[in-house]
Enzyme design. Structure first.
Site, PDB file in Angstrom:
ATOM      1  N   HIS A  14      17.478  -0.169  -5.682  1.00 19.73           N
ATOM      2  CA  HIS A  14      16.456  -0.647  -5.615  1.00 19.73           C
ATOM      3  C   HIS A  14      16.103  -2.225  -5.572  1.00 19.73           C
ATOM      4  O   HIS A  14      15.057  -2.688  -5.345  1.00 19.73           O
ATOM      5  CB  HIS A  14      15.500   0.141  -6.184  1.00 19.73           C
ATOM      6  CG  HIS A  14      15.550  -0.462  -7.700  1.00 19.73           C
ATOM      7  ND1 HIS A  14      16.302  -0.199  -8.688  1.00 19.73           N
ATOM      8  CD2 HIS A  14      14.727  -1.421  -8.379  1.00 19.73           C
ATOM      9  CE1 HIS A  14      16.235  -0.677  -9.788  1.00 19.73           C
ATOM     10  NE2 HIS A  14      14.985  -1.496  -9.591  1.00 19.73           N
TER      11      HIS A  14
HETATM   12  C1  UD1 Z   1      10.072  -2.074 -10.650  1.00 18.33           C
HETATM   13  C2  UD1 Z   1      10.472  -3.185 -11.798  1.00 18.33           C
HETATM   14  C3  UD1 Z   1      12.088  -3.054 -11.981  1.00 18.33           C
HETATM   15  C4  UD1 Z   1      12.614  -1.519 -12.192  1.00 18.33           C
HETATM   16  C5  UD1 Z   1      11.909  -0.855 -11.052  1.00 18.33           C
HETATM   17  C6  UD1 Z   1      12.144   0.854 -10.984  1.00 18.33           C
HETATM   18  C7  UD1 Z   1       9.140  -5.255 -11.840  1.00 18.33           C
HETATM   19  C8  UD1 Z   1       9.445  -6.570 -11.594  1.00 18.33           C
HETATM   20  N1  UD1 Z   1      10.259  -4.637 -11.466  1.00 18.33           N
HETATM   21  O1  UD1 Z   1      10.675  -2.493  -9.401  1.00 18.33           O
HETATM   22  O2  UD1 Z   1      12.518  -3.831 -12.995  1.00 18.33           O
HETATM   23  O3  UD1 Z   1      13.922  -1.413 -12.276  1.00 18.33           O
HETATM   24  O4  UD1 Z   1      10.371  -0.990 -11.012  1.00 18.33           O
HETATM   25  O5  UD1 Z   1      11.821   1.419 -10.264  1.00 18.33           O
HETATM   26  O6  UD1 Z   1       8.447  -4.988 -12.604  1.00 18.33           O
HETATM   27  N2  UD1 Z   1       6.017   1.683  -4.664  1.00 18.33           N
HETATM   28  C9  UD1 Z   1       5.606   2.985  -4.215  1.00 18.33           C
HETATM   29  N3  UD1 Z   1       5.202   3.854  -5.045  1.00 18.33           N
HETATM   30  C10 UD1 Z   1       5.359   3.619  -6.366  1.00 18.33           C
HETATM   31  C11 UD1 Z   1       5.658   2.318  -6.903  1.00 18.33           C
HETATM   32  C12 UD1 Z   1       5.908   1.400  -6.022  1.00 18.33           C
HETATM   33  O7  UD1 Z   1       5.553   3.298  -3.125  1.00 18.33           O
HETATM   34  O8  UD1 Z   1       4.878   4.501  -7.413  1.00 18.33           O
HETATM   35  C13 UD1 Z   1       6.322   0.719  -3.737  1.00 18.33           C
HETATM   36  C14 UD1 Z   1       5.441  -0.341  -3.839  1.00 18.33           C
HETATM   37  O9  UD1 Z   1       4.562  -0.369  -2.793  1.00 18.33           O
HETATM   38  C15 UD1 Z   1       6.416  -1.681  -3.234  1.00 18.33           C
HETATM   39  C16 UD1 Z   1       7.885  -1.077  -3.749  1.00 18.33           C
HETATM   40  O10 UD1 Z   1       7.751   0.366  -3.976  1.00 18.33           O
HETATM   41  O11 UD1 Z   1       6.392  -1.813  -2.215  1.00 18.33           O
HETATM   42  C17 UD1 Z   1       8.350  -1.674  -4.944  1.00 18.33           C
HETATM   43  O12 UD1 Z   1       7.534  -1.591  -6.219  1.00 18.33           O
HETATM   44  P1  UD1 Z   1       7.176  -2.737  -7.393  1.00 18.33           P
HETATM   45  O13 UD1 Z   1       6.562  -2.090  -8.573  1.00 18.33           O
HETATM   46  O14 UD1 Z   1       6.864  -3.743  -7.043  1.00 18.33           O
HETATM   47  O15 UD1 Z   1       8.698  -2.804  -7.837  1.00 18.33           O
HETATM   48  P2  UD1 Z   1      10.034  -1.863  -8.061  1.00 18.33           P
HETATM   49  O16 UD1 Z   1      11.095  -2.481  -7.036  1.00 18.33           O
HETATM   50  O17 UD1 Z   1       9.741  -0.582  -8.038  1.00 18.33           O
END
Ligand code: UD1
Length: 422
Positions: free
Chosen positions: A261
């Site tokens: 991820h």
């Molecule tokens: C975050 C953490 C990372 C952790 C990871 C585990 C930070 C900087 N990063 O990264 O340290 O290892 O979580 O999962 O805080 N999304 C969904 N549904 C959700 C959550 C996110 O669809 O419930 C999508 C968001 O819209 C976004 C992408 O996933 O497009 C990334 O989500 P984001 O919270 O920005 O960071 P992670 O990559 O999950």
């Protein structure tokens, strides 16, 4: 009632039982397994103290009985809402028996600045209303950074669980979150001795650092037996991303377990495509690959036109993000793990699963083979991944238990907070 409270306050002065309001914060999936044992340890501490209180009130017959007295530690759980999907958040609260958050800031997705900014604005209001003694943050996500900065600016003490980890990669958002949080924290609770060296080199006063062990392993030990009962084919059937009538037959025999991820691995087509080719054209010839896909990665695979290639390969078993117990169950039997997650590196160390870490560095060196762990860094260069893959397949599963990764870390965290002296 008034008099009752006065007696109790006096007793607290003499027995040094603190009354503390603690706000702990979660934001994203890897926080949930760290906060679950901490909340349980607070409840255990409170019940131990109330047992002590009842004994004392029974002995002091001239004192009023101390019924309905408040618990020494008053805990409030705040969820920033960074992860909001049921599969990324709610499922973990239910599976790990985490009580519903008292307050949800509803921050959701966004750029880093948006997530941090919205969290700070909303969390400041909570702190002004609640006036806690401590804010406890865990890990290295955006919530960790946002809430520690907000608390310190209001002169509220900050405790960081999982302090002192350093990848020394300033392109990693988590590294910035770790550095800022540790610089501000009053109490730094570290998972291993290597983390102490990092903090001392940065000038953190030794008295603020307490070695407590790895709180993730508390959750692993609590849930190991329950996970063992799960059937792998049921996990696949229940979480399959694609409609597959024969899926209950899949996952039999050796399988690789995979998660990916990190932006550095999934946000660029020129990095992601060779990895997908290696999986579908090489690993898939040896065994099935079970891959619970993070929403970020699923989005990128579709955007880069790689989704069809994966879906077309019958050895690729694509799952929705799965629950804690399901992941632990798959990890127990996986022939090999391929991951860029920090938490899985740690779990592989304790379970002994040979692990290829698709990163050039790690903030968790204790999980590497040279420090006694089960994992090896392979970056995202396919030649290196291939070489280590073939070498790793020859290795046996060898569980390890680094010092204080013993399932008792959360209790040590609570003790450290209660015994903190400025
Ligand atoms: C975050 C953490 C990372 C952790 C990871 C585990 C930070 C900087 N990063 O990264 O340290 O290892 O979580 O999962 O805080 N999304 C969904 N549904 C959700 C959550 C996110 O669809 O419930 C999508 C968001 O819209 C976004 C992408 O996933 O497009 C990334 O989500 P984001 O919270 O920005 O960071 P992670 O990559 O999950």
């Amino acid at each position: 009632m008034q008099q009752n409270f006065a007696v109790r306050s006096l007793q607290c002065l003499t027995t040094k039982i603190p009354f503390m309001k603690i706000i702990s914060v979660v934001g994203a999936r890897p926080n949930f397994m760290k906060i679950a044992p901490f909340i349980r340890a607070i409840a255990d501490y409170n019940s131990r103290q109330s047992a002590v209180d009842s004994q004392q009130s029974a002995v002091g017959s001239d004192q009023l009985p101390m019924t309905n007295t408040p618990s020494p530690l008053h805990h409030i759980l705040v969820h920033t809402g960074q992860h909001y999907d049921d599969r990324m958040s709610k499922a973990f609260f239910e599976a790990l028996n985490i009580p519903n958050a008292d307050i949800n800031l509803g921050v959701g997705s966004g750029s880093h600045a948006e997530q941090v900014g919205h969290t700070m604005i909303a969390f400041e209001k909570v702190l002004v209303d609640e006036k806690p003694d401590w804010v406890v943050v865990v890990g290295d996500v955006n919530a960790t950074l946002a809430c520690s900065v907000t608390a310190k600016k209001l002169h509220i003490k900050v405790c960081h669980i999982e302090a002192g980890l350093r990848s020394r990669d300033m392109k990693m958002p988590e590294e910035i979150n770790r550095l800022v949080t540790d610089r501000l924290a009053d109490l730094l609770l570290i998972p291993d001795r290597l983390s102490e060296e990092n903090l001392l080199k940065e000038g953190t006063p030794k008295k603020n650092i307490v070695f407590v062990g790895n709180i993730m392993i508390d959750t692993l030990e609590t849930n190991r037996e329950k996970s063992k009962q799960l059937s792998i084919s049921e996990i696949i059937k229940d979480n399959s991303l694609l409609p597959e009538p024969s899926s209950s037959e899949r996952g039999k025999g050796d399988f690789a377990l995979m998660t990916l991820h990190r932006p550095s691995n999934v946000d660029k087509k020129e990095v992601l495509e060779p990895i997908i080719n290696f999986l579908t054209e090489e690993v898939a010839n040896d065994m099935s690959i079970i891959w619970p896909i993070h929403p970020r990665t699923a989005g990128r695979l579709k955007e880069f036109g790689l989704w069809e290639k994966i879906v077309a390969n019958p050895k690729m078993i694509l799952l929705h993000p799965i629950g804690y117990h399901q992941m632990l169950r798959l990890n127990m039997d996986a022939r090999i793990m391929l991951t860029d997650s920090g938490g899985l590196q740690e779990e592989c160390t304790v379970l002994g699963t040979p692990c290829l870490t698709l990163r050039w560095n790690t903030e968790r060196p204790i999980t590497l083979r040279e420090f006694g762990g089960a994992s090896v860094l392979v970056g995202n260069n396919v030649k290196q991944i291939r070489d280590e893959y073939h070498h790793t397949l020859k290795l046996d599963r060898t569980p390890q238990r680094p010092e204080y990764w013993d399932g008792e870390t959360a209790a040590r965290c609570v003790e450290a907070i209660v015994n903190y002296e400025k």
